[in-house]
Each structure stands twice: as C-alpha cells, then as structure tokens.
Design an enzyme around this catalytic site. Structure first.
Site, PDB file in Angstrom:
ATOM      1  N   LYS A  45       0.830  -1.209   0.000  1.00  0.00           N
ATOM      2  CA  LYS A  45       0.000   0.000   0.000  1.00  0.00           C
ATOM      3  C   LYS A  45       0.862   1.255   0.000  1.00  0.00           C
ATOM      4  O   LYS A  45       0.654   2.168  -0.808  1.00  0.00           O
ATOM      5  CB  LYS A  45      -0.947  -0.025   1.201  1.00  0.00           C
ATOM      6  CG  LYS A  45      -1.897   1.147   1.254  1.00  0.00           C
ATOM      7  CD  LYS A  45      -1.430   2.157   2.256  1.00  0.00           C
ATOM      8  CE  LYS A  45      -2.334   3.384   2.223  1.00  0.00           C
ATOM      9  NZ  LYS A  45      -1.830   4.408   3.172  1.00  0.00           N
ATOM     10  N   ASP A  65      -6.297   0.589   0.505  1.00  0.00           N
ATOM     11  CA  ASP A  65      -6.353   0.659   1.964  1.00  0.00           C
ATOM     12  C   ASP A  65      -7.727   0.163   2.404  1.00  0.00           C
ATOM     13  O   ASP A  65      -8.490  -0.349   1.597  1.00  0.00           O
ATOM     14  CB  ASP A  65      -6.114   2.092   2.436  1.00  0.00           C
ATOM     15  CG  ASP A  65      -7.067   3.054   1.762  1.00  0.00           C
ATOM     16  OD1 ASP A  65      -8.227   2.678   1.512  1.00  0.00           O
ATOM     17  OD2 ASP A  65      -6.656   4.177   1.466  1.00  0.00           O
TER      18      ASP A  65
END
Length: 218
Positions: A121, A139
């Site tokens: 991420k 996310d």
DNA sequence: AACTCGGGGCA
DNA sequence: TGCCCAGAGTT
C-alpha cells in the site's frame, strides 16, 4: 460484480462528489511523503499532519534520521502510535536509501517495497503520488467501498481487490480514482454508518439496498 | 489467515 | 469505557 456501464457510473459519481480529492499528507518532496505514509499506518492523516511539520523541520534528510538516537526519534513521533516500530523502520529505511539509492527515494514499486516499514500500500502511494507511476493503493477504505459496490468480490484479498480494480478501471484514471474512493469511503460510504439514503450509487449497490431494507424493517 | 503493535478520536 | 483507524511484519 458490476458491468462496464455500472463501473463508469461509479467513477463518474466519485468525480462528481470529490473532484478535488488528492493525497492529504503534508509533504514537499518524495522523502517527506515516504516518511509521512509510513507514519500514517493505522493512524489518521490529521494526526500525522499535526506531527510531521515539526518533524520535517528537525529531520530534512535520511542522514538526519540515521544520526538521531532511536529513543529520541521514538519520542518525536510518540503521539502517532505504533511509534516504536515506526521509528526503527524510518531509521532503517533511511540507511537503505543512503546505502543503496544514493540518498534518494527510489521510484519503482518494487524498490519501495523493499524498504523497512513499506508494504504494498505504501509503495503504491509513494510511486503514484511522488513519481506519477500508475498504481492503485488499496487501503481499508478502497477495499470496503470496492466490496460494497461490487467493484470487487467480498471474499477477495487486498491483492485481489487491487488486481480487479486495475483490470476494470482505465489506467489513466487509477490515480484520481484511488484518491476519490478514499474520500468516498471516509466521508460517505463510512465503515460504521454509510450514508446510503443520499448515495447516488444506491441504485446499483446491493449492499446499500440491503442496508436500506434492514432499516425499514426496524 | 491470524496476531501484534498503540495512541488518538469519537460515540 | 469500548471500538475503530490511509498497515506491515512475523508466525
């Protein structure tokens, strides 16, 4: 799963609701962004933004983070949470930048992912925001929104969500869509009380319709 | 896949 | 008080 036309509806709705969506972590160069994103894990941007201005006043280069005692850095970021690991990671990451990348932040996702405290991420955010590389950082907001709307399947892993979104969304829209989905998830399609009643995508959202029906029964 | 780290914000 | 939050690393 949504068809092509429904996906276009989603992208257009995201744009209409949050046309200006962008990375909210305050930073003025790739290195500051990298540190800010590492710090932001399991914390809110607002909290991180309270700490980083002072932090970047004190630490301007990877060398600055390497030079400071661990305990002092931990104390500087204590308010953010998970500060013990994060301080260690930032020192280690800074050392890697100096030793392997000439003190600069690398621009590819693969290189970024090899840094301490940087997972998929974070690597995607830095590559996308700082270097304009095509990426979709998944996310919790992006994951939740994707699954509720049917842009992805419920049982998909985070990686599968990312791959599905990359397949379904035109590459030139990855970056803006990523940021708009985060805003959509944070302010509208919230984890706890999603505002389905006023959602422009309710007509194609099974999860939203389910929630509405459930509410009407009560 | 599950667990840990963790202070802050919010109900 | 209790629960959740723009995750990563380890087992």
């Amino acid at each position: 799963m949504l068809n092509k036309k429904q996906i276009r509806h989603c992208l257009d709705a995201f744009e209409e609701m949050f046309p200006e969506a962008e990375c909210e972590l305050t930073h003025s160069n790739p290195f500051e962004l990298l540190v800010a994103v590492v710090l932001s894990a399991q914390a809110t941007d607002a909290l991180v933004n309270k700490v980083t201005p002072g932090l970047f006043e004190k630490y301007k280069t990877p060398e600055d983070f390497m030079a400071v005692p661990l305990e002092e850095l931990q104390d500087d970021i204590r308010r953010i949470g998970l500060y013990r690991n994060k301080a260690k990671n930032i020192k280690k990451l800074s050392q890697t930048l100096v030793e392997e990348h000439g003190g600069e932040v690398p621009s590819t996702k693969k290189q970024l992912e090899n840094l301490a405290g940087v997972g998929r991420k974070t690597a995607n955010v830095v590559a996308s925001v700082a270097f304009d590389e095509p990426a979709i950082a998944v996310d919790t907001h992006v994951e939740r929104v994707s699954k509720r709307l049917g842009l992805s399947r419920w049982k998909d892993s985070v990686l599968e969500v990312e791959k599905t979104l990359m397949r379904k969304i035109p590459i030139e829209e990855w970056s803006v869509t990523h940021h708009r989905m985060i805003f959509f998830g944070r302010y509208h399609c919230k984890a706890q009380r999603p505002n389905c009643e006023e959602c422009p995508l309710l007509f194609l959202c099974r999860e939203g319709q389910k929630r509405i029906r459930k509410k009407e029964k009560q």
